[in-house]
Write an enzyme that holds these catalytic residues in place. Structure first.
Site, PDB file in Angstrom:
ATOM      1  N   GLU A   1       0.781  -1.372  -0.287  1.00  0.00           N
ATOM      2  CA  GLU A   1       0.234   0.235  -0.007  1.00  0.00           C
ATOM      3  C   GLU A   1       1.040   1.770  -0.302  1.00  0.00           C
ATOM      4  O   GLU A   1       0.591   1.893   0.784  1.00  0.00           O
ATOM      5  CB  GLU A   1      -0.909   0.036   1.359  1.00  0.00           C
ATOM      6  CG  GLU A   1      -2.404  -1.222   0.891  1.00  0.00           C
ATOM      7  CD  GLU A   1      -3.074  -1.546   2.100  1.00  0.00           C
ATOM      8  OE1 GLU A   1      -2.470  -0.582   3.195  1.00  0.00           O
ATOM      9  OE2 GLU A   1      -3.866  -2.379   1.985  1.00  0.00           O
TER      10      GLU A   1
ATOM     11  N   GLU B   1      -5.142  -8.829   1.194  1.00  0.00           N
ATOM     12  CA  GLU B   1      -5.489  -8.509   2.632  1.00  0.00           C
ATOM     13  C   GLU B   1      -7.197  -8.258   1.909  1.00  0.00           C
ATOM     14  O   GLU B   1      -7.500  -7.512   1.675  1.00  0.00           O
ATOM     15  CB  GLU B   1      -4.658  -6.918   2.732  1.00  0.00           C
ATOM     16  CG  GLU B   1      -3.917  -7.418   3.301  1.00  0.00           C
ATOM     17  CD  GLU B   1      -3.247  -5.806   4.259  1.00  0.00           C
ATOM     18  OE1 GLU B   1      -4.235  -5.092   4.703  1.00  0.00           O
ATOM     19  OE2 GLU B   1      -1.710  -5.739   4.080  1.00  0.00           O
TER      20      GLU B   1
END
Length: 475
Positions: A172, A358
């Site tokens: 991320e 995720e």
């Protein structure tokens, strides 16, 4: 076709995901150097909701064998973990010494995973830059960091690549650039808001950081492909956070990073918005950046209703919410005021994101419950029931070639959003409750309840649901 009859793809990887700073603790053990998160959490006044830090976290530096035993009991055949850069190279740089104790620590974990038939998937960077590099030249603000990251990656490829076949360069990067250098709520906490930070420029720094993150990813991939991939036969890529957006009346931030990596240029809308503030890739750089991911690692947690009118240019200048015009909600509300919405999850996968790295849910008010109450995590079970149903339908009905699914997290931890990609298929979930970044220990995502006073681990109902789901659908 009934959902209970839908199979998962062959070689599907199902497992759980954690990050080093959120779980390991022991920040000075084994000659580890400080990271920017060690420094950030010690600021006064504290930028963390409960004024905590990852100094102890879930004590996984000492309890990793117990954690791997939990993985095995949950039926996982894969585990996504991150490496602490400052445990491998305490001062971070390519001229600095490699720490043999750090290499030995991760090597033992990896060997134990392989021995138990659990596939290790390693993330090289999950937000914990060595503090020494930030002090030396500004860290991600300086092009120098690219060469240091590539050197660090090379050390890891050489030390672990005979056993590790699935690599993620960055987790991320939007969070690193925007939350760390724009809003200042993540390490290193830089922002134009002088009430929050004495240093920083929210207009320019996130863009510079993002540019250097993309280059670091791309040149690490280049090195892996040229020097290691032929012999080690692994895959390497990046994982990006994505939220499915639905028009309120009946451009995702990921494109900031995805478009250069997969298309070879920044999004036109970003270039128009930022103008001269957006750095330019040289022809030589873009030749390395474009195509520099063997897979797309997708971190996703919720769906947003989106309307024009926002003033955050790094979020597309839109406003987001979860309440429809008729007053109904998109789904069940969680602790962070986001909502479960499995159809949006399926829509994201239809965009052919192959690896779900995720996906998870934090139950509302869970941190105020007793352990006996918390382990009966009905809302999380329903969340996973809906999302795994959407995954099966995306594979079997829509024909999406999904590579992986990892739950976040095995432990409960502190985070704001939620990959390990593989040549096979995988689904990663959260293993434990743990330190959740700016939320400290007030937010819990894990399928394992952790008593932070005693470090006792207690499986939640969601861990049993996921184990039975995988066993029932594995091919």
């Amino acid at each position: 076709m009934a959902n209970e009859k839908l199979p998962l793809p062959k070689d599907f990887l199902f497992g759980f995901a954690t990050a080093s700073y959120q779980t390991e603790g022991s920040p000075t053990a084994g000659n580890r150097g400080p990271s920017i998160w060690d420094t950030f959490t010690q600021k006064s006044p504290s930028p963390i909701v409960d004024r905590s830090s990852g100094d102890i976290a879930t004590d996984s530096f000492n309890r990793w064998r117990e954690d791997i035993a939990l993985l095995k009991s949950y039926g996982a055949n894969a585990y996504r973990l991150s490496i602490s850069w400052s445990r491998i190279i305490p001062n971070g740089g390519r001229a600095d010494q490699v720490n043999p104790e750090g290499v030995k620590f991760y090597r033992e974990i990896i060997e134990e995973l392989v021995r138990l038939g659990i596939t290790p998937c390693l993330t090289l960077y999950h937000w914990d830059l060595p503090q020494a590099l930030h002090d030396r030249y500004g860290g991600w603000l300086n092009r120098e960091v690219v060469d240091d990251f590539v050197h660090y990656a090379k050390v890891c490829f050489g030390a672990f690549g005979d056993l590790v076949k699935h690599w993620i360069t960055l987790n991320e990067p939007w969070c690193v650039s925007t939350l760390g250098y724009g809003q200042g709520i993540f390490a290193p906490g830089r922002s134009s808001d002088r009430k929050r930070s004495s240093q920083g420029d929210s207009k320019t720094e996130p863009v510079i950081v993002a540019h250097n993150l993309i280059l670091s990813h791309a040149f690490a991939v280049k090195l892996y492909r040229e020097e290691f991939q032929g012999e080690q036969k692994g895959s390497i890529g990046v994982t990006l956070d994505c939220v499915w957006c639905i028009p309120y009346d009946e451009d995702d931030a990921a494109c900031w990073f995805a478009d250069p990596i997969y298309k070879g240029h920044y999004p036109a809308s970003l270039a128009s918005s930022l103008g001269d503030r957006l750095p330019k890739f040289t022809d030589a750089e873009i030749a390395v950046v474009k195509g520099s991911s063997d897979f797309f690692g997708l971190n996703t947690y919720t769906t947003n209703l989106v309307q024009p009118g926002g003033n955050n240019e790094f979020n597309g200048n839109v406003t987001t919410g979860f309440t429809r015009p008729d007053g109904t909600q998109l789904g069940t509300q969680d602790r962070l005021t986001s909502y479960a919405d499995a159809p949006g999850f399926r829509s994201l996968k239809i965009l052919t994101f192959p690896s779900v790295t995720e996906n998870g849910f934090t139950c509302k008010d869970e941190n105020t419950r007793t352990a006996a109450e918390a382990v009966n995590d009905v809302d999380r079970v329903e969340y996973y029931r809906d999302y795994t149903k959407a995954l099966l339908e995306a594979v079997n009905v829509d024909g999406v070639d999904i590579k992986s699914y990892f739950a976040w997290s095995m432990y409960l931890n502190a985070r704001t959003a939620g990959g390990c990609g593989a040549n096979g298929f995988s689904y990663f979930k959260g293993l434990l409750d743990n330190f959740e970044w700016a939320d400290g220990y007030t937010t819990r995502f894990g399928v394992t309840h952790v008593n932070y006073g005693t470090q006792e681990r207690i499986p939640k109902a969601s861990s049993q649901f996921l184990r039975e789901w995988f066993e029932g659908h594995r091919n």
